[in-house]
Scaffold this active site. Structure first.
Site, PDB file in Angstrom:
ATOM      1  N   GLY A  91      24.109 -51.967  51.586  1.00  0.00           N
ATOM      2  CA  GLY A  91      24.597 -51.779  52.814  1.00  0.00           C
ATOM      3  C   GLY A  91      25.795 -50.903  52.912  1.00  0.00           C
ATOM      4  N   TYR A 124      38.888 -42.112  28.605  1.00  0.00           N
ATOM      5  CA  TYR A 124      38.178 -40.995  29.340  1.00  0.00           C
ATOM      6  C   TYR A 124      38.048 -39.661  28.380  1.00  0.00           C
ATOM      7  CZ  TYR A 124      37.869 -38.083  33.555  1.00  0.00           C
ATOM      8  OH  TYR A 124      37.292 -37.206  34.717  1.00  0.00           O
TER       9      TYR A 124
END
Lengths: 530, 530
Positions: free
Chosen positions: A262, A449
């Site tokens: 949605g 990361y």
């Protein structure tokens, strides 16, 4: 202002690389000067929209007028793909395979519902578009006939409750705008990802973003108290209390759904008083392992700094933790591993946490190197993506990827991903520089990361793909998650399906079929199409 | 040892009420002595099991032998319903409408899968049974042919990772057993709900339990890092990292699913070092409003005590915060509102938090009343359910219910629920004593826990039902959640359906249909049957 269409951010902030860096790229990585410059925006022209005029009319009716349904080339090009390096390389080359047929700008929840109805009636898929900063292919659905649902007109602060310390924000609000609106009333959200300047509230929620101050303020998914979602089957509203035992947490089903269930039309978040003090300091550790142990100690036993990050040896040497001053330390050779510890809050709380954290970091082998590296990190905290553009300009390839795991798995995960990237790119003839940092810590684990820089191959996207796939395989094999904060999109989807397992994916597909029975929403993003 | 079959806990811990309390019940509430004593266990005989011998044979094959499939009356009676007051009243009266046809005791995940297959083949529903402490009808499915799946044989510590500070526990482990196993290695889970002595790890996860030290250790759903779930369609495994951006959080879909999606067969939790110091102190505030503001201040700005609770004026007067010494203060009239603040941790951390929290509580109008009320609270922290048995024995009715909301809604929610309970029971001829406390605080809101005591009506369950329904209506109307930590079960289901909304419920039913297509698992618990 619009973001650079084939690069990152504000064109005025672009900066060339210092000669120390270009020299390093040339000598160490064999980067050759770029001979084919990126195409100009005016030279990139998508084919005319295939959307029928009846469809465009229905969309215009849904959003209150023609002016909010755009089919001009520039609007469509500016809503093509996100900001991964392969995305940028494709845009630079003028590849518009993923261009939307139209850009639709609704003004509110009911207009979003109306757009979804119009798209259902006319067989158009819908890609919710916030800041357009996805780096995982989240804006490239597996359908050619789709519209980009740009939420920029939905950029209000709907409610602020200073007693409960909650705020209800519209999804198209960019992070700096949200911070400005909250600051007027003395509050902050505390969410500062590298995409801060451009990314939106709705995007943070849809992709489970995590900011640089997550040690102090938490991840975005931890800040969310309530959500309103427009789906083809109606409206879903969640969040009557901060915590509840009334069934599964539906908020957590929407968070991370990446537009596939949605369109998030409002987000209620936890807010905090604006900090009176912000202090960022640099620490140096002898090794990544030693530094990681220190971060773990703080994450588990406290006190918890607001910002806590640690660069590995290579990243420290290159100076990537301070993108504005990259390469500055190269001459003298940045030794060991640089950590940044930051504290935000009241003067008393900040001073106390800083004093106790300093004692822990010292006991763990750290040496305080003072405020300068901390301030340099803070000054350059949103600069790395600009740096990537400069690298691409000189013919280098640069990309990032990230994962997370429980603490005991972090060392092997670090080695496995580094090795996968290094081996694959070296075998392909472009030995890379692989750098890594820990920037999000939890009691039970941490994120890793990675930044990869190498020479570009002949076909840079095709050249990179095997390395990315090898990194994904390494992540899964070493017990990491396929994404700590970038999300799944289309790039991680096949590995995500393995991580979540067949029954988990099948449960999510059951949800999608219920909320989006015709599969209009971001087809192929997050979940495979049928 | 088995729990009292028609009451709470260890029969040896039962204690009669002090005369001050029985006098109060008689004079203030009009409680009349009980003339019909509860039936004895040997006088309560369920009809013979309707499970066919082929089904029992298949179940025995699934769990490694006949001895783990019990159809004797005592086993079946002991697995009938949970421990809400209506449950106890029905058991006392010998009502066995909710008796299981058999009790099945699997030894591991694969045996649970085999039981689910056997039940599917023979049309039997399955009710996962941990400690049997549900107070919301979570063990009373809407099917007469069901087996209780008692998980007590699955009571091991499967793994402990001291580096990541995680432990993997089996679901049938009771909380004291879990704490003992963790303590051997220097750790604690820190989950101490009132049901601590009996409830199990699997139950905590399935029902989103929250313990008395939630201010310091968090709710159970915040402790869970991973889950393994056996479903009729196979195995679901979640949790590769403490946090992830890889899609919706499937853990949060299992937490609170109350056995309706699958049987939780292992839970990986966050663990913490055993505290070296535990200090609990009493504070007194002039009013509930003043005390609530002080708790809010600590929850929002810190420092956060490990335990933080506040009784309203009525609960303080009765002394319910110290169940072992209830009524002791009545003669002198406990004035104002009693708060308990507890600190657990290292000596340094405990001392520092205590000192700063004391300054905040004092600045907010609190008066330190010393260690005695704190120690009395700690000593009696699991006693209240025993007290309820004593109240039922003398002919009184006693029940609890709870909710949570954002801070700004808490005052109205408090008034609305109190009024609903008082008005309904007064109109029915049994004016109640309604007491309340805040026992779980968050940055953005708090829980409210109500205790109701009155005379029993002619038919005590039928007499209570309208008051409970009125309280549920008041909760929804005032913006609270239908449950902060008791769960949904069957008792809250109709209100939960309204709270979650039609689309939310429909998404969850889609998940259930995928994982449990024949609707075997806890039919009618959490979600309505088709």
């Amino acid at each position: 202002m619009d973001m650079l269409w084939n690069g990152w951010g504000d064109p005025a902030k672009a900066a060339p690389l210092p000669e120390t860096v270009t020299g390093l790229l040339r000598d160490l990585l064999g980067v050759k000067p770029q001979t084919t410059p990126a195409l100009a925006l005016e030279d990139v022209r998508p084919p005319a929209t295939t959307a029928e005029s009846a469809a465009l009319k229905a969309l215009a009716d849904a959003v209150g007028g023609d002016e909010h349904v755009r089919t001009d080339p520039e609007s469509r090009v500016r809503h093509t793909r996100g900001k991964s390096t392969p995305d940028l390389l494709r845009m630079r080359a003028g590849d518009l395979a993923d261009v939307p047929q139209a850009v639709v700008l609704p003004a509110g929840h009911d207009e979003v519902l109306a757009v979804l109805r119009a798209c259902a009636a006319h067989g158009l898929a819908v890609v919710p578009f916030g800041g357009g900063t996805s780096v995982v292919g989240g804006l490239a659905p597996q359908r050619s006939a789709f519209v980009a649902l740009d939420l920029r007109r939905m950029n209000g602060l709907l409610d602020l409750d200073p007693v409960s310390r909650t705020a209800t924000l519209q999804p198209g609000l960019r992070a700096p705008e949200a911070e400005a609106l909250l600051a007027e009333q003395g509050f902050t959200l505390g969410h500062f990802p590298q995409s801060f300047e451009w990314a939106t509230i709705g995007g943070f929620a849809a992709a489970r973003s995590s900011g640089q101050a997550s040690a102090g303020y938490g991840r975005f998914d931890e800040m969310v108290l309530g959500l309103t979602v427009a789906t083809p089957e109606g409206t879903l509203e969640t969040g009557r209390a901060p915590r509840s035992a009334a069934g599964p947490d539906l908020r957590q089903l929407v968070l991370g759904s990446e537009g596939a269930f949605g369109v998030i039309t409002s987000v209620t978040v936890r807010i905090r008083p604006l900090p009176e003090v912000r202090v960022y300091e640099g620490w140096r550790f002898g090794s990544f392992e030693e530094g990681a142990a220190a971060l773990r100690r703080l994450a588990q036993d406290g006190p918890r700094p607001t910002v806590l990050r640690l660069s590995d040896e290579t990243e420290t040497l290159i100076g990537l933790a301070q993108p504005d001053a990259i390469g500055a330390d190269l001459a003298q050779g940045g030794a060991g591993c640089l950590a940044i510890a930051g504290y935000e809050g009241t003067p008393e709380d900040t001073a106390h946490r800083r004093e106790r954290a300093a004692a822990v970091l010292t006991a763990c082998g750290g040496t305080l190197v003072g405020a300068e590296p901390g301030e340099r990190w803070a000054h350059g905290r949103y600069s790395a993506p600009y740096l990537r553009d400069a690298l691409l300009d000189v013919g280098a390839f640069a990309e990032t990827l990230e994962t997370a795991a429980f603490w005991s798995r972090v060392p092997d995960l670090y080695t496995a991903v580094r090795t996968a990237l290094t081996d694959t790119l070296t075998e392909a003839g472009t030995p890379p520089l692989v750098m890594c940092h820990i920037s999000h810590v939890y009691e039970n684990g941490a994120s890793l990361y990675f930044t990869v820089v190498s020479a570009q191959g002949e076909d840079p996207v095709a050249h990179w793909t095997p390395a990315k796939h090898a990194a994904n395989e390494a992540v899964l094999a070493a017990g990491g998650t396929i994404s700590h904060h970038h999300g799944v999109g289309t790039d991680h989807r096949d590995w995500y399906v393995r991580e979540a397992g067949p029954l988990g994916i099948s449960a999510l597909r059951a949800v999608k079929r219920r909320l989006d029975p015709e599969g209009l929403l971001n087809p192929g993003v997050l979940l495979p199409t049928d």
